[in-house]
Write a protein that holds these residues in place. Structure first.
Motif, PDB file in Angstrom:
ATOM      1  N   ALA A   1       0.932  -1.252  -0.177  1.00  0.00           N
ATOM      2  CA  ALA A   1       0.063  -0.135   0.078  1.00  0.00           C
ATOM      3  C   ALA A   1       0.948   1.319   0.198  1.00  0.00           C
ATOM      4  O   ALA A   1       0.583   2.270  -0.739  1.00  0.00           O
ATOM      5  N   ARG A   2       1.961   1.265   0.828  1.00  0.00           N
ATOM      6  CA  ARG A   2       3.002   2.551   0.771  1.00  0.00           C
ATOM      7  C   ARG A   2       3.568   2.626  -0.719  1.00  0.00           C
ATOM      8  O   ARG A   2       3.577   3.529  -1.125  1.00  0.00           O
ATOM      9  N   CYS A   3       3.795   1.362  -1.132  1.00  0.00           N
ATOM     10  CA  CYS A   3       4.400   1.540  -2.623  1.00  0.00           C
ATOM     11  C   CYS A   3       3.472   2.062  -3.813  1.00  0.00           C
ATOM     12  O   CYS A   3       3.906   2.555  -4.521  1.00  0.00           O
ATOM     13  N   LEU A   4       2.123   1.793  -3.406  1.00  0.00           N
ATOM     14  CA  LEU A   4       1.110   2.276  -4.316  1.00  0.00           C
ATOM     15  C   LEU A   4       0.984   3.829  -4.556  1.00  0.00           C
ATOM     16  O   LEU A   4       0.779   4.363  -5.375  1.00  0.00           O
ATOM     17  N   ASN A   5       1.195   4.537  -3.265  1.00  0.00           N
ATOM     18  CA  ASN A   5       1.163   5.974  -3.141  1.00  0.00           C
ATOM     19  C   ASN A   5       2.510   6.606  -3.503  1.00  0.00           C
ATOM     20  O   ASN A   5       2.487   7.716  -3.084  1.00  0.00           O
TER      21      ASN A   5
ATOM     22  N   ALA B   1       5.583   8.714  -4.802  1.00  0.00           N
ATOM     23  CA  ALA B   1       5.676   9.776  -5.800  1.00  0.00           C
ATOM     24  C   ALA B   1       6.516   9.372  -6.985  1.00  0.00           C
ATOM     25  O   ALA B   1       6.506   9.898  -7.882  1.00  0.00           O
ATOM     26  N   HIS B   2       7.541   8.089  -6.870  1.00  0.00           N
ATOM     27  CA  HIS B   2       8.330   7.557  -7.775  1.00  0.00           C
ATOM     28  C   HIS B   2       7.457   6.722  -8.763  1.00  0.00           C
ATOM     29  O   HIS B   2       6.955   5.640  -8.232  1.00  0.00           O
ATOM     30  N   PHE B   3       7.208   7.021  -9.934  1.00  0.00           N
ATOM     31  CA  PHE B   3       6.013   6.358 -10.894  1.00  0.00           C
ATOM     32  C   PHE B   3       6.348   4.957 -10.971  1.00  0.00           C
ATOM     33  O   PHE B   3       5.568   3.938 -11.064  1.00  0.00           O
ATOM     34  N   GLN B   4       7.759   4.684 -11.282  1.00  0.00           N
ATOM     35  CA  GLN B   4       7.997   3.190 -11.315  1.00  0.00           C
ATOM     36  C   GLN B   4       8.026   2.419 -10.067  1.00  0.00           C
ATOM     37  O   GLN B   4       7.742   1.199 -10.468  1.00  0.00           O
ATOM     38  N   VAL B   5       8.085   2.815  -8.939  1.00  0.00           N
ATOM     39  CA  VAL B   5       7.652   2.073  -7.820  1.00  0.00           C
ATOM     40  C   VAL B   5       6.344   1.786  -7.914  1.00  0.00           C
ATOM     41  O   VAL B   5       5.835   0.580  -7.476  1.00  0.00           O
ATOM     42  N   ALA B   6       5.249   3.028  -7.971  1.00  0.00           N
ATOM     43  CA  ALA B   6       3.756   2.679  -7.808  1.00  0.00           C
ATOM     44  C   ALA B   6       3.562   1.698  -9.158  1.00  0.00           C
ATOM     45  O   ALA B   6       2.756   0.983  -8.914  1.00  0.00           O
ATOM     46  N   GLU B   7       4.033   1.998 -10.199  1.00  0.00           N
ATOM     47  CA  GLU B   7       3.809   1.090 -11.310  1.00  0.00           C
ATOM     48  C   GLU B   7       4.133  -0.252 -11.251  1.00  0.00           C
ATOM     49  O   GLU B   7       3.293  -1.320 -11.562  1.00  0.00           O
ATOM     50  N   ARG B   8       5.064  -0.589 -10.574  1.00  0.00           N
ATOM     51  CA  ARG B   8       5.770  -2.168 -10.338  1.00  0.00           C
ATOM     52  C   ARG B   8       4.891  -2.765  -9.348  1.00  0.00           C
ATOM     53  O   ARG B   8       4.366  -3.879  -9.370  1.00  0.00           O
ATOM     54  N   ALA B   9       4.441  -2.030  -8.398  1.00  0.00           N
ATOM     55  CA  ALA B   9       3.486  -2.664  -7.395  1.00  0.00           C
ATOM     56  C   ALA B   9       2.040  -2.803  -8.101  1.00  0.00           C
ATOM     57  O   ALA B   9       1.437  -3.881  -7.659  1.00  0.00           O
ATOM     58  N   LEU B  10       1.583  -2.059  -8.611  1.00  0.00           N
ATOM     59  CA  LEU B  10       0.190  -2.226  -9.493  1.00  0.00           C
ATOM     60  C   LEU B  10       0.375  -3.565 -10.446  1.00  0.00           C
ATOM     61  O   LEU B  10      -0.560  -4.081 -10.906  1.00  0.00           O
ATOM     62  N   PHE B  11       1.725  -3.873 -11.026  1.00  0.00           N
ATOM     63  CA  PHE B  11       1.806  -4.907 -11.784  1.00  0.00           C
ATOM     64  C   PHE B  11       1.520  -6.228 -11.180  1.00  0.00           C
ATOM     65  O   PHE B  11       1.432  -7.237 -11.830  1.00  0.00           O
TER      66      PHE B  11
ATOM     67  N   ASN C   1      -4.661   7.295  -5.213  1.00  0.00           N
ATOM     68  CA  ASN C   1      -3.944   7.253  -6.763  1.00  0.00           C
ATOM     69  C   ASN C   1      -4.905   7.994  -7.629  1.00  0.00           C
ATOM     70  O   ASN C   1      -4.728   8.758  -8.617  1.00  0.00           O
ATOM     71  N   THR C   2      -6.265   7.379  -7.794  1.00  0.00           N
ATOM     72  CA  THR C   2      -7.344   7.883  -8.506  1.00  0.00           C
ATOM     73  C   THR C   2      -7.702   9.369  -8.318  1.00  0.00           C
ATOM     74  O   THR C   2      -7.839  10.026  -9.336  1.00  0.00           O
ATOM     75  N   GLN C   3      -7.340   9.889  -7.409  1.00  0.00           N
ATOM     76  CA  GLN C   3      -7.777  11.294  -6.958  1.00  0.00           C
ATOM     77  C   GLN C   3      -6.420  12.302  -7.294  1.00  0.00           C
ATOM     78  O   GLN C   3      -6.944  13.426  -7.659  1.00  0.00           O
ATOM     79  N   SER C   4      -5.219  11.838  -6.889  1.00  0.00           N
ATOM     80  CA  SER C   4      -4.406  12.859  -6.952  1.00  0.00           C
ATOM     81  C   SER C   4      -2.843  12.196  -7.467  1.00  0.00           C
ATOM     82  O   SER C   4      -1.959  13.211  -7.423  1.00  0.00           O
TER      83      SER C   4
END
Length: 493
Positions: free
Chosen positions: A377-381, A383-393, A422-425
């Motif tokens: 959950a922390r990774c999903l939020n 600010a580094h897009f690669q971290v959030a993107e990799r978590a969503l993968f 994520n969807t809001q901001s």
């Protein structure tokens, strides 16, 4: 008194200038002047033993010549003389030449190179089974050439971090034209069907193996590649050495993790271990599980983990595939060493986590899912897009989605707020799109649970908004009271 003591002192057995190292005595106890540079390694190798196990009656390498001279080819001498010729060729190859100057000793370098080639061909062809004495002298020659002081690494004594090998040209050993052939000779000797391990283990002993492991710190990738192949072959052929090799590699890892964080050969050592782990018998020994917990998992801690992470991840995954009950231990270990500020390292961890979860069963998943999805959950939020993107993968993996679906009552409430945020901001459009897909997946998975989480989130936001309004109102009242009392009593900073 001091002069008398010094005059009467006997030469050390490990003295590299002692002529008895070559199995002979020279008049006056001195070596003749050579036209080549001989660099004696500071590491004492097996080749520097003075006693032959075969006794005084056995053949030994002839004394070094004043100059390197070309010797006849094996095919040009009778079969009965080839063992003696083999020993003479080994003697030629014991000379260590100076490669810092390309114009120095050119003829000698070429003679030695050709001699090494002949020795390699002789061992590879199996045209004649070499005697035990020849094997001993050959290992001595190999030791003299290989076991040397490695030059200081480019980052040593400068304070700078070890650089990524892909970002700059690696250091190349200038004596590689000879070293490569010595390594090839050792490899051919180890893999040869004519090599009797009962005899060979007397010379390829623990000391020899330790010195081979020391060379893994070489900056030359060609040397490390040869070392990897040879050590793997030794591990396969010499069963008596297997526990010792594992323990020695373990000690290298400990020193790297807790002391230096600098070693050039971590990737190659982990590649060897990957093959070793793949061959572990089941049920797995406690020794191997301790190795995982005490050495492999802590290897995630050092800063340069990116240099060897691919090989480390393979070893970790092999353990989980061998014994699925280790998944909980591995995942909790990853969470223990999870990076806080290093986003590139975080991306690597998420990739490894997916591979481990791929081999994880439902029971082990349930044991660690709460701390695991708190971190996700922390990774999903992030600010580094690669971290959030990799978590969503992670939600693209069918096995992981099945595990999540079975435990959605616990997992969705933990990640729902992060998804909504994520969807809001979130600033990155790709992350925003992937988040929408994951939300849709949860909605289709369990509509009732999703709506319950949504209502709970709205209530939480509403309470948070009320608290914020109450806080602002309180500050306004304080400001009004201060204004009524007058500005004289107010303290300003």
């Amino acid at each position: 008194m001091l002069k008398k003591i010094m005059k009467g002192r006997k030469p050390s057995k490990s003295d590299p200038n002692d002529s008895s190292l070559y199995g002979f005595n020279q008049p006056g106890g001195r070596n003749p002047g050579l036209n080549v540079v001989v660099n004696h390694a500071s590491r004492v190798g097996p080749g520097q033993q003075t006693t032959s196990p075969g006794g005084a009656g056995m053949l030994s390498t002839p004394p070094p010549m004043g100059n390197i001279e070309a010797l006849p080819l094996f095919r040009d001498v009778p079969v009965s003389d080839r063992q003696n010729l083999f020993l003479k060729k080994l003697q030629v190859c014991c000379f260590i030449l100076d490669f810092s100057d390309t114009l120095k000793s050119v003829l000698e370098k070429e003679i030695k190179r050709q001699t090494l080639l002949e020795l390699v061909d002789f061992i590879q062809s199996g045209s004649g089974k070499i005697t035990e004495t020849c094997q001993e002298e050959m290992v001595k020659m190999i030791s003299i050439n290989l076991f040397r002081c490695l030059p200081p690494a480019s980052h040593e004594n400068t304070g700078q971090e070890a650089a990524d090998p892909e970002d700059e040209d690696p250091y190349l050993e200038p004596s590689w034209p000879h070293l490569q052939l010595v390594y090839e000779l050792l490899l051919r000797y180890v893999v040869s069907s004519d090599t009797d391990t009962k005899i060979a283990k007397r010379y390829i002993d623990h000391s020899f193996v330790l010195k081979l492991l020391d060379l893994f710190d070489s900056e030359d990738p060609r040397e490390r590649e040869y070392l990897k192949t040879i050590l793997h072959r030794i591990y396969g052929k010499f069963m008596v050495h297997r526990p010792f090799i594992r323990k020695a590699i373990n000690n290298i890892f400990y020193r790297f993790i807790y002391e230096t964080e600098r070693h050039s050969g971590m990737g190659e050592l982990l590649e060897i271990l990957g093959s070793i782990i793949n061959g572990f018998a089941l049920p797995m020994k406690e020794e191997h599980k301790l190795f995982l917990v005490r050495a492999l998992i802590p290897l995630h801690k050092p800063k340069p983990v990116a240099l060897y992470h691919q090989q480390l991840s393979y070893c970790i995954t092999q353990f989980v595939e061998k014994d699925y009950k280790l998944a909980d231990t591995v995942i909790r270990g990853l969470l223990k060493y999870w990076p806080v500020t290093n986003c590139q390292k975080e991306v690597l961890f998420l990739g490894e986590l997916e591979e481990v979860l791929e081999a994880t069963q439902a029971a082990e998943f349930q044991r660690c899912m709460v701390p695991l999805f708190r971190q996700i959950a922390r990774c999903l939020n992030s600010a580094h897009f690669q971290v959030a993107e990799r978590a969503l993968f992670l939600w693209n993996n069918e096995h992981i989605v099945n595990l999540i679906a079975q435990n959605r009552n616990v997992i969705l409430p933990m990640v729902f707020e992060a998804l909504e945020k994520n969807t809001q901001s979130h600033w990155n459009q790709a992350v925003h799109g992937l988040t929408v897909n994951v939300r849709k997946m949860f909605l289709e998975m369990d509509t009732e649970l999703f709506e319950e989480c949504q209502n709970h989130h709205k209530e939480k936001q509403s309470r948070s908004k009320e608290m914020e309004e109450q806080r602002e109102l309180t500050w306004k009242r304080l400001a009004d009271v201060a204004a009524e009392r007058g500005g004289d009593d107010m303290v300003t900073a």
